[in-house]
Design an enzyme around this catalytic site. Structure first.
Site, PDB file in Angstrom:
ATOM      1  N   TYR A  82      -0.969  -0.221  10.389  1.00 60.53           N
ATOM      2  CA  TYR A  82      -1.077  -0.726   9.014  1.00 60.53           C
ATOM      3  C   TYR A  82       0.109  -0.251   8.169  1.00 60.53           C
ATOM      4  CZ  TYR A  82      -3.455  -1.321   4.451  1.00 60.53           C
ATOM      5  OH  TYR A  82      -3.809  -1.668   3.173  1.00 60.53           O
ATOM      6  N   SER A 114       0.856  -1.198   0.000  1.00 59.03           N
ATOM      7  CA  SER A 114       0.000   0.000   0.000  1.00 59.03           C
ATOM      8  C   SER A 114       0.890   1.245   0.000  1.00 59.03           C
ATOM      9  CB  SER A 114      -0.864   0.007   1.262  1.00 59.03           C
ATOM     10  OG  SER A 114      -1.533   1.250   1.386  1.00 59.03           O
TER      11      SER A 114
HETATM   12  N1  LIG Z   1      -8.858  -0.992  -0.757  1.00 61.16           N
HETATM   13  C1  LIG Z   1      -7.833  -0.162  -0.583  1.00 61.16           C
HETATM   14  O1  LIG Z   1      -8.002   1.076  -0.564  1.00 61.16           O
HETATM   15  C2  LIG Z   1      -6.436  -0.715  -0.420  1.00 61.16           C
HETATM   16  C3  LIG Z   1      -5.378   0.180  -0.562  1.00 61.16           C
HETATM   17  C4  LIG Z   1      -4.079  -0.287  -0.440  1.00 61.16           C
HETATM   18  C5  LIG Z   1      -3.852  -1.619  -0.186  1.00 61.16           C
HETATM   19  N2  LIG Z   1      -4.902  -2.481  -0.027  1.00 61.16           N
HETATM   20  C6  LIG Z   1      -4.590  -3.882   0.243  1.00 61.16           C
HETATM   21  O2  LIG Z   1      -5.192  -4.672  -0.761  1.00 61.16           O
HETATM   22  C7  LIG Z   1      -5.416  -6.004  -0.270  1.00 61.16           C
HETATM   23  C8  LIG Z   1      -6.816  -6.442  -0.645  1.00 61.16           C
HETATM   24  O3  LIG Z   1      -7.758  -5.624   0.005  1.00 61.16           O
HETATM   25  P1  LIG Z   1      -9.120  -5.142  -0.671  1.00 61.16           P
HETATM   26  O4  LIG Z   1      -9.111  -3.681  -0.678  1.00 61.16           O
HETATM   27  O5  LIG Z   1      -9.393  -5.870  -1.922  1.00 61.16           O
HETATM   28  O6  LIG Z   1     -10.134  -5.556   0.510  1.00 61.16           O
HETATM   29  P2  LIG Z   1     -11.364  -6.579   0.602  1.00 61.16           P
HETATM   30  O7  LIG Z   1     -12.317  -6.355  -0.517  1.00 61.16           O
HETATM   31  O8  LIG Z   1     -11.862  -6.449   1.997  1.00 61.16           O
HETATM   32  O9  LIG Z   1     -10.685  -8.004   0.390  1.00 61.16           O
HETATM   33  C9  LIG Z   1      -9.893  -8.616   1.364  1.00 61.16           C
HETATM   34  C10 LIG Z   1      -9.880 -10.124   1.100  1.00 61.16           C
HETATM   35  O10 LIG Z   1      -9.034 -10.757   2.063  1.00 61.16           O
HETATM   36  C11 LIG Z   1      -9.658 -11.968   2.497  1.00 61.16           C
HETATM   37  N3  LIG Z   1      -9.245 -12.262   3.864  1.00 61.16           N
HETATM   38  C12 LIG Z   1      -9.361 -11.441   4.958  1.00 61.16           C
HETATM   39  N4  LIG Z   1      -8.915 -12.071   6.060  1.00 61.16           N
HETATM   40  C13 LIG Z   1      -8.487 -13.305   5.659  1.00 61.16           C
HETATM   41  C14 LIG Z   1      -7.933 -14.435   6.342  1.00 61.16           C
HETATM   42  N5  LIG Z   1      -7.733 -14.403   7.676  1.00 61.16           N
HETATM   43  N6  LIG Z   1      -7.612 -15.535   5.624  1.00 61.16           N
HETATM   44  C15 LIG Z   1      -7.837 -15.568   4.287  1.00 61.16           C
HETATM   45  N7  LIG Z   1      -8.358 -14.551   3.580  1.00 61.16           N
HETATM   46  C16 LIG Z   1      -8.688 -13.444   4.268  1.00 61.16           C
HETATM   47  C17 LIG Z   1     -11.163 -11.680   2.421  1.00 61.16           C
HETATM   48  O11 LIG Z   1     -11.935 -12.861   2.180  1.00 61.16           O
HETATM   49  P3  LIG Z   1     -12.696 -13.663   3.371  1.00 61.16           P
HETATM   50  O12 LIG Z   1     -13.321 -12.634   4.263  1.00 61.16           O
HETATM   51  O13 LIG Z   1     -13.676 -14.556   2.672  1.00 61.16           O
HETATM   52  O14 LIG Z   1     -11.622 -14.453   4.050  1.00 61.16           O
HETATM   53  C18 LIG Z   1     -11.255 -10.756   1.212  1.00 61.16           C
HETATM   54  O15 LIG Z   1     -11.508 -11.495   0.031  1.00 61.16           O
HETATM   55  C19 LIG Z   1      -5.135  -5.938   1.237  1.00 61.16           C
HETATM   56  O16 LIG Z   1      -3.861  -6.487   1.500  1.00 61.16           O
HETATM   57  C20 LIG Z   1      -5.143  -4.445   1.538  1.00 61.16           C
HETATM   58  O17 LIG Z   1      -4.336  -4.140   2.647  1.00 61.16           O
HETATM   59  C21 LIG Z   1      -6.190  -2.055  -0.144  1.00 61.16           C
END
Ligand SMILES: NC(=O)c1ccc[n+]([C@@H]2O[C@H](COP(=O)([O-])OP(=O)(O)OC[C@H]3O[C@@H](n4cnc5c(N)ncnc54)[C@H](OP(=O)(O)O)[C@@H]3O)[C@@H](O)[C@H]2O)c1
Length: 264
Positions: A146, A136
């Protein structure tokens, strides 16, 4: 057909990766907790693309589940790993139970380390493969704990990229800004506090990341606006960065320090 293993592929950035990789002709191994949702994604993808989708339901913070996922790298070749699963927290470190903080550290750091290790050993033997670790831009800022975890992911990936390049294995940290996914709803953050120009689309983000991987980049920061913001951040005083980068988070101070400032 090459195979890619994606963590957190049912939603958001992980789902965009699953779609893109299927389009690129990868068979997929889909890993997260909600098995029913994973099966829906697998059905969607196999309806649209001529690829195989394997569902591996696992809570990556559970030792036995993580071991099952690590084992998958030994039972059949995985040419690409996308370490994407993650979650954020709205409250500051001191207001969360330490167990929740540990879970976040496990998922964002320890799991990334373990799955990368499991993935690269066979890749080194084959002389090819790639790992994308979803980090990120928060890793360049001071946005709650984070930021510390994501700074580790970026540094870890960039260091490995240098070490593994000669072995034919690519490693890249993907550093997104704000992306429309379930991430912020899950952490209870008010998304309206973030200006609309700062939001990225997950499919566009992944398309840009894919190009950066092909170009051999070790760190990918998709979109011109975030590239510029990250350059500007290098020349901005640390205290100002710290203040701006906590937008949308609970910024309460520990009870004792709040009381001190009230003169109690
Ligand atoms: N959205 C943003 O603005 C943003 C910005 C920078 C970086 N990121 C990073 O991008 C990545 C993806 O996030 P996203 O934004 O796509 O969020 P998201 O839509 O909430 O997706 C997160 C995914 O992680 C899975 N997950 C969570 N806990 C888990 C566990 N204990 N074991 C296995 N799977 C797990 C969830 O599936 P289940 O709940 O079914 O397990 C979900 O599919 C993360 O690493 C986040 O830090 C996001």
């Amino acid at each position: 057909m090459p195979t890619a293993l994606v963590t957190g592929p049912a939603t958001g950035i992980g789902r965009a990766f699953a779609d893109k990789l299927a389009l690129e002709g990868y068979d997929l191994v889909l890993v997260s907790r909600d098995e029913a949702r994973l099966k829906e994604v697998a059905a969607d993808i196999t309806r649209l693309h001529d690829v195989e989708c394997e569902v591996l339901a696992a809570d990556l913070t559970d030792a036995a589940d993580l071991a099952r996922v690590e084992e998958r790298f030994r039972t059949g070749p995985i040419e690409l790993l996308v370490n994407n699963a993650g979650f954020g927290q709205k409250k500051p470190f001191w207001e969360n139970p330490v167990e929740v903080e540990e879970k976040q550290l496990d998922l964002l750091v320890r799991v990334v380390l373990r799955l990368t290790h499991a993935a690269v050993l066979p890749m080194i033997e084959r002389g090819s493969g790639a790992v994308i670790n979803v980090s990120s831009v928060a890793g360049f800022l001071q946005r709650n704990i984070y930021s510390a975890h994501k700074a580790w992911v970026t540094s870890f990936s960039a260091g490995l990229a240098t070490g593994l390049h000669a072995q034919g294995v690519a490693v890249m940290a993907l550093c997104p800004g704000f992306v429309h996914t379930e991430f912020h709803e899950r952490m209870g953050m008010d998304k309206s506090l973030i200006p609309s120009f700062m939001w990225l689309d997950a499919d566009e983000l992944v398309a840009a990341a894919w190009k950066d991987l092909q170009r051999g980049k070790a760190i990918s920061i998709p979109s011109r606006r975030y590239k510029l913001l990250m350059v500007a951040a290098r020349f901005t005083p640390r205290a100002l960065i710290a203040r701006v980068s906590t937008v949308g988070l609970d910024g309460r101070r520990p009870a004792s320090s709040a009381a001190k400032s009230r003169g109690e």
